[in-house]
Design a protein around this motif. Structure first.
Motif, mmCIF file in Angstrom:
data_model
loop_
_atom_site.group_PDB
_atom_site.id
_atom_site.type_symbol
_atom_site.label_atom_id
_atom_site.label_comp_id
_atom_site.label_asym_id
_atom_site.label_seq_id
_atom_site.Cartn_x
_atom_site.Cartn_y
_atom_site.Cartn_z
ATOM 1 N N GLY A 1 0.825 -1.200 0.000
ATOM 2 C CA GLY A 1 0.000 0.000 0.000
ATOM 3 C C GLY A 1 0.862 1.255 0.000
ATOM 4 O O GLY A 1 2.039 1.219 -0.356
ATOM 5 N N GLU A 2 0.272 2.350 0.418
ATOM 6 C CA GLU A 2 0.918 3.647 0.226
ATOM 7 C C GLU A 2 1.694 4.096 1.469
ATOM 8 O O GLU A 2 2.911 3.944 1.527
ATOM 9 N N PHE B 1 -3.014 -1.858 6.886
ATOM 10 C CA PHE B 1 -4.356 -2.192 6.394
ATOM 11 C C PHE B 1 -5.303 -2.584 7.529
ATOM 12 O O PHE B 1 -5.805 -3.708 7.574
ATOM 13 N N LEU C 1 -10.197 -4.440 2.335
ATOM 14 C CA LEU C 1 -9.159 -5.316 1.775
ATOM 15 C C LEU C 1 -9.402 -6.766 2.200
ATOM 16 O O LEU C 1 -9.264 -7.691 1.383
ATOM 17 N N ASN D 1 3.587 -1.372 3.369
ATOM 18 C CA ASN D 1 3.397 -0.103 2.669
ATOM 19 C C ASN D 1 4.718 0.353 2.050
ATOM 20 O O ASN D 1 5.801 -0.116 2.426
ATOM 21 N N CYS E 1 0.308 -3.911 -6.109
ATOM 22 C CA CYS E 1 0.385 -2.529 -5.619
ATOM 23 C C CYS E 1 -1.018 -1.963 -5.514
ATOM 24 O O CYS E 1 -1.795 -2.019 -6.469
ATOM 25 N N LEU E 2 -1.324 -1.386 -4.374
ATOM 26 C CA LEU E 2 -2.626 -0.765 -4.163
ATOM 27 C C LEU E 2 -2.452 0.750 -4.135
ATOM 28 O O LEU E 2 -1.858 1.299 -3.206
ATOM 29 N N GLY E 3 -2.960 1.405 -5.171
ATOM 30 C CA GLY E 3 -2.935 2.858 -5.191
ATOM 31 C C GLY E 3 -1.777 3.438 -5.968
ATOM 32 O O GLY E 3 -0.772 2.770 -6.240
ATOM 33 N N TYR F 1 -6.576 -0.301 -7.589
ATOM 34 C CA TYR F 1 -6.872 0.842 -6.726
ATOM 35 C C TYR F 1 -6.747 0.469 -5.245
ATOM 36 O O TYR F 1 -6.925 -0.677 -4.863
ATOM 37 N N HIS F 2 -6.462 1.470 -4.437
ATOM 38 C CA HIS F 2 -6.345 1.274 -2.995
ATOM 39 C C HIS F 2 -7.743 1.175 -2.377
ATOM 40 O O HIS F 2 -8.670 1.874 -2.813
ATOM 41 N N SER G 1 -8.906 2.418 0.277
ATOM 42 C CA SER G 1 -9.387 3.706 0.791
ATOM 43 C C SER G 1 -9.968 4.555 -0.343
ATOM 44 O O SER G 1 -10.902 5.336 -0.137
ATOM 45 N N TYR G 2 -9.436 4.391 -1.544
ATOM 46 C CA TYR G 2 -10.001 5.079 -2.712
ATOM 47 C C TYR G 2 -11.380 4.512 -3.035
ATOM 48 O O TYR G 2 -12.317 5.247 -3.368
#
Ligand code: SF4
Length: 286
Positions: A141-142, A155, A163, A181, A219-221, A255-256, A258-259
């Protein structure tokens, strides 16, 4: 190890993700059916007693995708996959050059004490990573959220719950993947990490990838994808395409969570991406 989810449970998790009912053209109007789950349960343990498959030996996502699609009659074939885009390697920050020699405890301890970038001043806890350290699927993640910073676990909170639902829809439990992350410390004000920070922290992630040896990194985001793949393309242009690290490790992008909490309409795209991930992992099983 294989984790099975029956169709009703999987549908429940899909519903939790917000994936809506799908109507088959062939069966309308008599039958309105929910989104079908073409994905077989994914084995997530590293196999040590099987010879390498062509997908493992070759290491190219396009090969893995084609192998994964063999016999998958209920999954729409992917168009010819382009050659994977291989990310250039990023020079590690001088402060963390020696991390390639660390084992798990040493690496986590180093991260907990790290002051290689300004983010150390805004953290409550270093959020190092969690999950199966020999997982076939690694999720990146980010940056740690406030919940993650407080609990020292990646997460968690609402995005983490989503997730978990995404993973369960694939037939995976959270404990069966490795989660981390791009940066291990929370930026203040929930801002995105800047290049100096992602670059400083990259050696930790590289060492985690080397220790886990996943078959696929998801990869998320945008922050995770753009830094890991050394590109400025948006997630919309990166998802659905094979990528690879300079080490040969395959990479996928979506996409993440949270998005998705803000843009629920993108969940269908994420489900498509997760199906692709499952196919890649199935293709890697000898
Ligand atoms: Fe060190 Fe990474 Fe934390 Fe920066 S974000 S202080 S490089 S562990």
């Amino acid at each position: 190890m294989t984790f099975k989810v029956d169709s009703s449970r999987r549908q429940a998790y899909l519903t939790a993700m917000g994936i809506q009912a799908w109507v088959s053209r062939d069966r309308r109007p008599e039958v309105v059916q929910r989104a079908e789950m073409p994905v077989e349960p994914v084995s997530v343990a590293h196999s040590t007693d099987v010879p390498p498959t062509p997908a493992r030996a070759g290491g190219f996502p396009s090969e893995m995708l084609r192998a994964a699609l063999r016999g998958e009659a209920d999954v729409a074939p992917l168009p010819d996959a382009p050659a994977p885009v291989v990310a250039r390697s990023i020079a590690p920050a001088p402060q963390v050059l020696a991390l390639h020699e660390f084992d798990w405890p040493g690496l986590a301890d180093q991260a907990a004490r790290c002051k290689a970038c300004e983010l150390h001043s805004s953290r409550t806890h270093t959020v190092f990573g969690a999950g199966d350290q020999r997982a076939r699927l690694m999720i990146v993640g980010e940056a740690p959220s406030a919940d993650e910073d407080r609990r020292a676990e990646p997460f968690v909170g609402r995005a983490g719950e989503l997730l978990n639902a995404m993973l369960m829809a694939m037939g995976l439990q959270r404990e069966q993947v490795y989660l981390t992350n791009i940066v291990k410390c929370r930026p203040s004000g929930n801002r995105d990490p800047v290049v100096d920070e992602t670059t400083a922290c990259r050696a930790y992630l590289d060492r985690q990838i080397a220790l886990v040896q996943p078959e696929l990194v998801l990869c998320l985001g945008a922050v995770a994808a753009q830094h890991l793949l050394a590109t400025d393309l948006p997630v919309g242009k990166l998802r659905g395409r094979p990528h690879a690290l300079s080490s040969g490790t395959s990479v996928a992008v979506t996409y993440h969570p949270s998005y998705l909490l803000r843009k629920a309409e993108e969940k269908v795209k994420v489900w498509q991406d997760l199906q692709r991930v499952a196919r890649i992992l199935q293709g890697g099983i000898a």
